[in-house]
Structures are given as structure tokens and as C-alpha cells.
Scaffold this motif. Structure first.
Motif, PDB file in Angstrom:
ATOM      1  N   VAL A  74     -39.803  78.851  76.046  1.00 46.47           N
ATOM      2  CA  VAL A  74     -40.751  78.993  74.939  1.00 46.47           C
ATOM      3  C   VAL A  74     -41.738  77.844  74.907  1.00 46.47           C
ATOM      4  CG1 VAL A  74     -40.973  78.985  72.424  1.00 46.47           C
ATOM      5  CG2 VAL A  74     -39.201  80.385  73.506  1.00 46.47           C
ATOM      6  N   GLN A  75     -41.232  76.631  74.969  1.00 45.87           N
ATOM      7  CA  GLN A  75     -42.066  75.457  74.731  1.00 45.87           C
ATOM      8  C   GLN A  75     -42.842  74.982  75.955  1.00 45.87           C
ATOM      9  OE1 GLN A  75     -40.385  72.282  72.465  1.00 45.87           O
ATOM     10  NE2 GLN A  75     -39.288  73.629  71.063  1.00 45.87           N
ATOM     11  N   TYR A  76     -42.332  75.274  77.145  1.00 45.70           N
ATOM     12  CA  TYR A  76     -42.967  74.703  78.335  1.00 45.70           C
ATOM     13  C   TYR A  76     -43.450  75.739  79.352  1.00 45.70           C
ATOM     14  CZ  TYR A  76     -40.793  70.574  76.374  1.00 45.70           C
ATOM     15  OH  TYR A  76     -40.410  69.561  75.506  1.00 45.70           O
ATOM     16  N   HIS A  77     -43.097  77.001  79.155  1.00 42.21           N
ATOM     17  CA  HIS A  77     -43.465  78.012  80.152  1.00 42.21           C
ATOM     18  C   HIS A  77     -44.041  79.275  79.529  1.00 42.21           C
ATOM     19  CE1 HIS A  77     -41.623  75.587  83.283  1.00 42.21           C
ATOM     20  NE2 HIS A  77     -40.552  75.475  82.519  1.00 42.21           N
ATOM     21  N   GLY A  78     -44.401  79.221  78.266  1.00 38.38           N
ATOM     22  CA  GLY A  78     -45.146  80.312  77.665  1.00 38.38           C
ATOM     23  C   GLY A  78     -44.355  81.462  77.097  1.00 38.38           C
ATOM     24  N   GLY A  79     -43.023  81.370  77.097  1.00 40.83           N
ATOM     25  CA  GLY A  79     -42.256  82.463  76.508  1.00 40.83           C
ATOM     26  C   GLY A  79     -40.774  82.315  76.751  1.00 40.83           C
ATOM     27  N   SER A  80     -39.985  82.974  75.918  1.00 40.39           N
ATOM     28  CA  SER A  80     -38.529  82.893  76.006  1.00 40.39           C
ATOM     29  C   SER A  80     -38.004  83.557  77.276  1.00 40.39           C
ATOM     30  CB  SER A  80     -37.906  83.566  74.784  1.00 40.39           C
ATOM     31  OG  SER A  80     -36.495  83.524  74.841  1.00 40.39           O
ATOM     32  N   VAL A  81     -36.800  83.152  77.667  1.00 38.48           N
ATOM     33  CA  VAL A  81     -36.038  83.917  78.643  1.00 38.48           C
ATOM     34  C   VAL A  81     -35.479  85.140  77.921  1.00 38.48           C
ATOM     35  CG1 VAL A  81     -34.059  83.904  80.196  1.00 38.48           C
ATOM     36  CG2 VAL A  81     -35.404  81.809  79.870  1.00 38.48           C
ATOM     37  N   TRP A  82     -35.572  86.297  78.546  1.00 38.98           N
ATOM     38  CA  TRP A  82     -35.010  87.525  77.976  1.00 38.98           C
ATOM     39  C   TRP A  82     -33.765  87.893  78.784  1.00 38.98           C
ATOM     40  CZ3 TRP A  82     -36.705  89.467  73.449  1.00 38.98           C
ATOM     41  CH2 TRP A  82     -37.903  88.936  72.956  1.00 38.98           C
ATOM     42  N   TYR A  83     -32.618  87.689  78.176  1.00 38.42           N
ATOM     43  CA  TYR A  83     -31.357  87.826  78.886  1.00 38.42           C
ATOM     44  C   TYR A  83     -30.867  89.276  78.914  1.00 38.42           C
ATOM     45  CZ  TYR A  83     -31.111  82.738  78.407  1.00 38.42           C
ATOM     46  OH  TYR A  83     -31.379  81.397  78.477  1.00 38.42           O
ATOM     47  N   ASP A  84     -30.224  89.645  80.018  1.00 36.26           N
ATOM     48  CA  ASP A  84     -29.620  90.969  80.101  1.00 36.26           C
ATOM     49  C   ASP A  84     -28.388  91.064  79.215  1.00 36.26           C
ATOM     50  OD1 ASP A  84     -31.560  91.513  81.978  1.00 36.26           O
ATOM     51  OD2 ASP A  84     -30.187  92.478  83.381  1.00 36.26           O
ATOM     52  N   GLY A  85     -27.720  89.941  78.939  1.00 40.10           N
ATOM     53  CA  GLY A  85     -26.541  89.950  78.087  1.00 40.10           C
ATOM     54  C   GLY A  85     -25.653  88.759  78.357  1.00 40.10           C
TER      55      GLY A  85
END
Length: 331
Positions: A265-276
Motif C-alpha cells: 500500500v505505502q510503497y508500491h501503489g496498492g495492497s497485496v490481494w491474497y488468495d487465502g
């Protein structure tokens, strides 16, 4: 190419988030009612490449998926251990040597079993990860060449699945148990670069964030074995083919992976979206159950809006031979 691209993963996560937050109050994120956990899919440490065994495991998953109305999607990894050399041959987790041709044959039979045993259900879909790891095997560690070799294994399995007309229900991708404690970052980086150069499919990282902070998303914060947090972000999401279903064996790991998402979010423009979340309760009864892994991971991710999401899958690793409470790794 895989059905569930980054865009699809994002849309699925957002849709699940809306459903999961219906009971939320605006002023207190911690009052969110935890979203319902999906059915937990079984993945396997393979101790054999026997094709009948692989077929039966795939058939079991097919029967499970076909029993859900109107349909369901599952995500399964079959782990063939660490690569033994640049060719893609591996040592299974029990030390048995596995040749590329045998790995490919076992993965194809797992897919065949799924296809046959979904029966009249032609809408359920399994995403099948053909798994290895970044672990040293003897004096050998992953390399650019071994990454290419693994991508070619995945590509070969894909081609056979497609040639048999199973691709409408079996989506073959790569997979790797990537952990800072298993190799240097440079070795993991080189493997991913080699894998990407062949570009057969996404790969699913079902590893850990060993030693990373549970309270800070500093991209240069230290993790085990001289890795930094940004390295873990890259292998699990930043690399073009990367998807992640991380180990959540205990609450600390849920916090670590939430900080990895915040790094994004803070350094690469967006959250990681986890499969689970990925648990190992069947291998170690002292670690999280699938319900605990889901609750901890979902709760941490949804404690703030920038990382809020509801993953599509829940996964649990098992021994292929049915052994229980025999873990190779604690929390």
C-alpha cells in the motif's frame, strides 16, 4: 493461461469484502463480523509420484467440488519438494528422487482424476498448483535455470490438460513454498526471473515471511537470512506472475503478512490481494486450525481499510499418505 488473473483475484476479493462487511460499524473496525470461511481445500506434500495415487487424490477433490450446488472453485497445490538440480528433478519431502517426467505424469493424473470425478458437473473449477520450493537440496540451491525448468514442467502439464480438453475445469499454474529461511533472496530472485522468462502461468507462493516484523511495514526491515520485507513482498506479489496464499500457522504470521500488504500500500501503489490463508493443522495439532487461520488473517487484514479484503480460498496442507501430526515445520 490461468483463469484467475490479478484482475480477477482483485474483483473476487472486493466482492467478498462487500459481503463480509455488511455487519460492520463505521467507527470501530474491530467490530466487523468475520466473513464466512470458504470450504478448506486440501493440498499435499507428495511422497510418491505414483500416477494412481495422484489420480485418486484429484478424484477426491473432484467429488468434493461436484457435491456443491450450483458449483464451486477450489485451489490445490501438490508439492514435489525442492529441485535437485537445474533440470527440474526434485527430492520429495521424504527424500525420494523424482524425475521431471514423473512429476509431469503425476500432475496430469491429478488433473484427470478431477475432470472425471466431477461427473456431470461441468462448471466447478480447480486451480492446480504444481509445487516446489526455494529450499537447498544438498549443495544445490534454486537458480535461473531451475526456474526455467520448473516453468517448462508447468507448461507441459498445461499443454496435456489442454490437449485432453480439461482446461475448462482444470487451471494449471506453478507454485512454490518460498521462505526466507530456505535460501538467499538472490537465489529465489534468480529462480523467479528464470520462471518468468518462460511465462507459462502465474505461480502461487505458499510460503512464509520468516523473521519479518509483525508491527512495521518498513520495506527495508530485516527478515531471516538477510532478506528484507520488500523482498518478501516482491516474491509473493511484486513479481509479474506472483500470487500468494501464505502460511498462517499462528497469529504472528497473520500480522507479518498484513504488514507485507501494508508495504504494498505505502510503497508500491496498492495492497497485496491474497488468495487465502494456508494452515497445517493436520500436520501439527499445535498450530492453527483452518478456522483459526481464517479468523486471524481476515481480522488483521480488515482491521484497516487499505488492506481490507476477503480472500476466495482457504487451504490446508496434508501428507499425501494420510499421516497426521507429523509436521516438518512449526509455527
Amino acid at each position: 493461461m490461468p483463469r484467475f488473473t490479478r484482475i480477477a483475484t482483485l474483483l473476487l476479493a472486493l466482492a467478498g469484502l462487500v459481503a463480509g462487511l455488511v455487519a460492520a460499524t463505521a467507527s470501530s473496525p474491530k467490530s466487523f463480523a468475520t466473513a464466512a470461511k470458504p470450504t478448506t481445500d486440501w493440498s499435499f506434500y507428495m511422497s510418491t509420484t505414483d500416477t494412481s495415487t495422484a489420480y485418486n487424490l484429484g478424484c477426491n477433490q473432484g467429488k468434493s467440488d461436484a457435491g456443491v450446488s450450483p458449483h464451486r472453485n477450489s485451489e490445490v497445490v501438490i508439492d514435489f519438494g525442492g529441485e535437485d538440480d537445474n533440470s527440474g528433478d526434485t527430492r520429495l519431502i521424504n527424500g525420494v528422487y523424482a524425475k521431471v517426467s514423473d512429476i509431469e505424469a503425476a500432475a496430469v493424473q491429478f488433473a484427470d482424476g478431477y475432470w472425471v470425478c466431477t461427473g456431470s458437473d461441468s462448471t466447478s473449477v480447480m486451480q492446480l498448483g504444481v509445487g516446489t520450493s526455494n529450499s537447498w537440496v544438498g549443495s544445490y540451491q534454486p537458480s535461473y535455470s531451475s526456474g526455467q525448468s520448473w516453468a517448462n514442467i508447468v507448461k507441459s502439464v498445461q499443454n496435456t490438460v489442454n490437449a485432453n480438453g480439461w482446461e475448462s475445469q482444470v487451471d494449471v499454474i506453478g507454485a512454490s513454498d518460498i521462505e526466507p529461511g530456505f535460501s538467499s533472496y538472490s537465489a529465489a530472485y534468480n529462480w523467479i526471473q528464470g520462471y518468468t522468462s518462460v511465462d507459462p502461468a502465474h505461480y502461487l507462493d505458499y510460503g512464509s515471511a520468516d523473521g519479518c516484523s509483525t508491527t512495521s511495514n518498513n520495506p527495508h526491515g530485516g527478515c531471516n537470512n538477510s532478506w528484507i520485507m520488500d523482498n518478501v513482498w516482491w516474491v509473493s506479489w511484486g513479481a509479474a506472475p506472483a500470487l500468494a496464499i501464505p502460511e498462517i500457522y499462528c497469529s504472528a504470521q497473520a500480522s507479518q503478512w498484513t504488514e507485507i500488504a501494508l508495504d504494498g500500500v505505502q510503497y508500491h501503489g496498492g495492497s497485496v490481494w491474497y488468495d487465502g490463508p494456508w494452515d497445517q493443522y493436520d500436520l501439527d495439532y499445535n498450530t492453527n486450525t483452518s478456522n483459526q487461520a481464517w479468523s486471524q488473517f481476515w481480522g488483521d487484514l480488515n482491521n484497516q481499510s487499505s488492506t481490507a479484503q476477503t480472500p476466495k480460498y482457504s487451504a490446508e496442507i496434508h501428507w499425501e499418505n494420510g499421516a497426521t501430526n507429523q509436521s516438518t515445520q512449526g509455527c
